[in-house]
Design a protein around this motif. Structure first.
Motif, PDB file in Angstrom:
ATOM      1  N   PHE A   1       0.738  -1.364   0.032  1.00  0.00           N
ATOM      2  CA  PHE A   1       0.101  -0.042   0.020  1.00  0.00           C
ATOM      3  C   PHE A   1       0.880   1.146   0.073  1.00  0.00           C
ATOM      4  O   PHE A   1       2.066   1.367   0.315  1.00  0.00           O
ATOM      5  CB  PHE A   1      -0.932   0.026   1.211  1.00  0.00           C
TER       6      PHE A   1
ATOM      7  N   ALA B   1      -4.063   0.508  -1.745  1.00  0.00           N
ATOM      8  CA  ALA B   1      -3.552  -0.694  -1.414  1.00  0.00           C
ATOM      9  C   ALA B   1      -4.046  -1.614  -2.709  1.00  0.00           C
ATOM     10  O   ALA B   1      -4.954  -1.752  -3.277  1.00  0.00           O
ATOM     11  CB  ALA B   1      -4.146  -1.272  -0.337  1.00  0.00           C
TER      12      ALA B   1
ATOM     13  N   SER C   1      -4.534  -5.413  -2.625  1.00  0.00           N
ATOM     14  CA  SER C   1      -4.799  -6.408  -1.484  1.00  0.00           C
ATOM     15  C   SER C   1      -4.438  -7.755  -1.861  1.00  0.00           C
ATOM     16  O   SER C   1      -3.973  -8.073  -2.948  1.00  0.00           O
ATOM     17  CB  SER C   1      -6.336  -6.390  -1.413  1.00  0.00           C
TER      18      SER C   1
ATOM     19  N   LYS D   1      -7.693   8.315   3.749  1.00  0.00           N
ATOM     20  CA  LYS D   1      -6.857   7.580   4.683  1.00  0.00           C
ATOM     21  C   LYS D   1      -7.191   8.291   6.349  1.00  0.00           C
ATOM     22  O   LYS D   1      -6.075   7.380   7.234  1.00  0.00           O
ATOM     23  CB  LYS D   1      -5.304   8.343   4.376  1.00  0.00           C
TER      24      LYS D   1
ATOM     25  N   GLN E   1      -3.526   2.133   8.178  1.00  0.00           N
ATOM     26  CA  GLN E   1      -2.551   1.317   7.192  1.00  0.00           C
ATOM     27  C   GLN E   1      -3.344   0.108   6.791  1.00  0.00           C
ATOM     28  O   GLN E   1      -4.351  -0.246   7.442  1.00  0.00           O
ATOM     29  CB  GLN E   1      -1.408   1.030   8.337  1.00  0.00           C
ATOM     30  N   TYR E   2      -2.575  -0.395   5.686  1.00  0.00           N
ATOM     31  CA  TYR E   2      -3.401  -1.669   5.338  1.00  0.00           C
ATOM     32  C   TYR E   2      -2.471  -2.812   5.863  1.00  0.00           C
ATOM     33  O   TYR E   2      -1.203  -2.718   6.017  1.00  0.00           O
ATOM     34  CB  TYR E   2      -2.903  -1.901   3.777  1.00  0.00           C
TER      35      TYR E   2
ATOM     36  N   SER F   1      -1.464  -6.591   5.279  1.00  0.00           N
ATOM     37  CA  SER F   1      -1.781  -7.697   4.468  1.00  0.00           C
ATOM     38  C   SER F   1      -2.310  -9.120   4.988  1.00  0.00           C
ATOM     39  O   SER F   1      -2.869  -9.808   4.218  1.00  0.00           O
ATOM     40  CB  SER F   1      -0.543  -8.015   3.610  1.00  0.00           C
TER      41      SER F   1
ATOM     42  N   ASN G   1      -5.659  -8.639   5.468  1.00  0.00           N
ATOM     43  CA  ASN G   1      -6.395  -7.911   4.295  1.00  0.00           C
ATOM     44  C   ASN G   1      -7.435  -6.975   4.834  1.00  0.00           C
ATOM     45  O   ASN G   1      -8.502  -7.176   4.259  1.00  0.00           O
ATOM     46  CB  ASN G   1      -7.008  -9.275   3.516  1.00  0.00           C
ATOM     47  N   ASP G   2      -7.032  -6.020   5.561  1.00  0.00           N
ATOM     48  CA  ASP G   2      -7.964  -5.026   5.977  1.00  0.00           C
ATOM     49  C   ASP G   2      -7.171  -3.717   6.244  1.00  0.00           C
ATOM     50  O   ASP G   2      -5.929  -3.648   5.945  1.00  0.00           O
ATOM     51  CB  ASP G   2      -8.681  -5.468   7.349  1.00  0.00           C
ATOM     52  N   ILE G   3      -7.821  -2.813   6.680  1.00  0.00           N
ATOM     53  CA  ILE G   3      -7.234  -1.289   7.009  1.00  0.00           C
ATOM     54  C   ILE G   3      -7.643  -1.143   8.479  1.00  0.00           C
ATOM     55  O   ILE G   3      -8.414  -1.446   9.087  1.00  0.00           O
ATOM     56  CB  ILE G   3      -8.061  -0.506   6.300  1.00  0.00           C
TER      57      ILE G   3
ATOM     58  N   LEU H   1     -12.093  -3.876   3.096  1.00  0.00           N
ATOM     59  CA  LEU H   1     -11.583  -3.185   2.075  1.00  0.00           C
ATOM     60  C   LEU H   1     -12.646  -2.442   1.376  1.00  0.00           C
ATOM     61  O   LEU H   1     -12.349  -1.584   0.413  1.00  0.00           O
ATOM     62  CB  LEU H   1     -11.200  -4.189   0.999  1.00  0.00           C
TER      63      LEU H   1
END
Length: 173
Positions: free
Chosen positions: A92, A101, A103, A113, A123-124, A126, A129-131, A142
């Motif tokens: 991201f 991002a 994903s 943001k 922040q992303y 991984s 798989n979320d913010i 997402l």
């Protein structure tokens, strides 16, 4: 030999040691004297937060990525060294007022943001798989929807379209 041992105490333990009652603690908390909503035991973040960039031809971004100056409409050059990482799933970047991002599900997302709780840059993650908002622990899907508070409002979502050759990403309102 004299050995000194450093002891650590969680915030709740410290406050209990002061013999403050539950009502007093809630009053202190609600008045804002306690600044953190999370337990302090955060999940690891996929990477360190990137430095936000202001769009410009030399940065690999052209167009408007600031919500304060009008509608979001910008293009990211994914061949530019600054943004080439966005070709890797799980990465991201913060671009203007957005988090962009790629994903782990191999889809591009562009969201505001600023966490809707107190405006902290999200922040992303991984692995999930979320913010994520590291300030108070809010989690967002997402699509921008709130999965876990204290945030109660969704992040604004923007349209992110990758070019046929995979070298540019266009983000619009």
């Amino acid at each position: 030999m004299n050995v000194t041992q450093k002891e650590s105490m969680k915030r709740a333990e410290f406050l209990r040691s002061l013999s403050l009652g539950t009502s007093t603690l809630m009053a202190v908390y609600c008045l804002g004297s306690l600044t953190s909503c999370s337990t302090g035991e955060m999940d690891p973040i996929s990477s360190t937060p990137p430095t936000p960039t202001t769009p410009g031809a030399s940065t690999g971004v052209t167009g408007n990525a600031a919500t304060s100056t009008g509608a979001i409409n910008f293009t990211v050059d994914l061949t530019n060294a600054t943004y080439s990482k966005l070709k890797t799933a799980g990465s991201f970047s913060i671009i203007g007022d957005l988090i962009v991002a790629y994903s782990t599900a191999r889809t591009y997302v562009a969201l505001s943001k600023a966490c809707t709780h107190e405006g902290t840059t999200v922040q992303y993650r991984s692995g999930e798989n979320d913010i994520y908002c590291a300030n108070h622990g809010s989690e967002f899907g997402l699509t921008g929807a709130v999965d876990k508070g204290p945030a109660v409002a969704a992040l604004r979502a923007y349209k992110a379209v990758i070019s046929a050759d995979g070298n540019t990403l266009t983000v619009t309102a």
